[in-house]
Enzyme design. Sequence first.
Site, short mmCIF file in Angstrom:
data_model
loop_
_atom_site.label_atom_id
_atom_site.label_comp_id
_atom_site.label_asym_id
_atom_site.label_seq_id
_atom_site.Cartn_x
_atom_site.Cartn_y
_atom_site.Cartn_z
N GLU A 134 37.71 -115.26 87.53
CA GLU A 134 37.58 -116.60 86.93
C GLU A 134 38.87 -117.43 87.00
OE1 GLU A 134 35.58 -116.75 83.15
OE2 GLU A 134 33.81 -115.74 83.93
N GLU A 245 28.99 -110.91 85.72
CA GLU A 245 28.92 -111.06 84.26
C GLU A 245 27.73 -111.92 83.91
OE1 GLU A 245 32.39 -112.48 82.08
OE2 GLU A 245 33.74 -111.47 83.47
#
Length: 270
Positions: A134, A245
């Site tokens: 991320e 995720e």
Amino acid sequence: MHLTSTLLAGAAAVATAAAADNNYLGFNSGATLADRSAKFKKDFEAEFKTAQALNGAPGKFNAVRLYTNIQAYSTDDPIEAFEAAIDTETYMLLGIWASGTDNIDKEISALNKAVKKYGSKFTDLVIGMSIGSEDLYRNSVTGTKNKAGVGADPKVILGFIDDYKKAFADNALAKVPIGHVDTWDSWTNSSNKAVIDAVDWIGVDEYPYYESGKGNSIKNAGKLFDKAYDATRGVAGSKPVWVTETGWPFSGENWDEAEPLCRERQVLLG
Ligand SMILES: *[C@@H]1O[C@H](CO)[C@@H](O)[C@H](O)[C@H]1NC(C)=O
């Protein structure tokens, strides 16, 4: 740690390794406990055993995704999750932490130590290597707005991918496919395309919960999930997309129409 995993400690992650015709189910696991103290082998072992024994799970949760290879608060000791994974036959999607640093030397050093110490017992369980997590999201407009923390730009990630490849070219880890994990809208941002070109697989984190302004109540979660996945698929070309995720928060603050499960449950019971 980034916003989503702070709010979603313990959320399910589904690592789908399409390239190997294998579907791996697993959880993400940080290097520290909720109180920021280090996790040790026994902590990881307890997590992995719990995951493998989940009642009513849709498959066997025998994989884990890590964010770093370094044992918490050590300089470059291999994370003790490795030994726990070997002992419990847990597959590993490893991660190299890539934000807030100008090199990945300590990650490389920890991995080298682990390969030397555990050999193929370790490397045979490694299903993927993510360079970064991320980082592009934290650097994006939304990430900045959400005060998500320090990120890294695509050039930095590309440099680290090169560094990693050079370090492990003649090593048992050379066969492990390299990826990068980011949010779906970081992948569809054309400024990040060079990262897609540089990796073997695309890891996508997608949380319908945080899709403000799109009708993000729980009844639309499936639809929003598919939309984000399809958008990522759309820019991935021939490269496999792994869902790294997802989940729905149990507690925490509301997000537009989204409510955490503890309050959803009150509504359902009430
Ligand atoms: C698109 O990606 C670039 C490079 O990572 C980033 O600087 C920019 O903020 C992103 N755009 C948006 C709208 O987030």
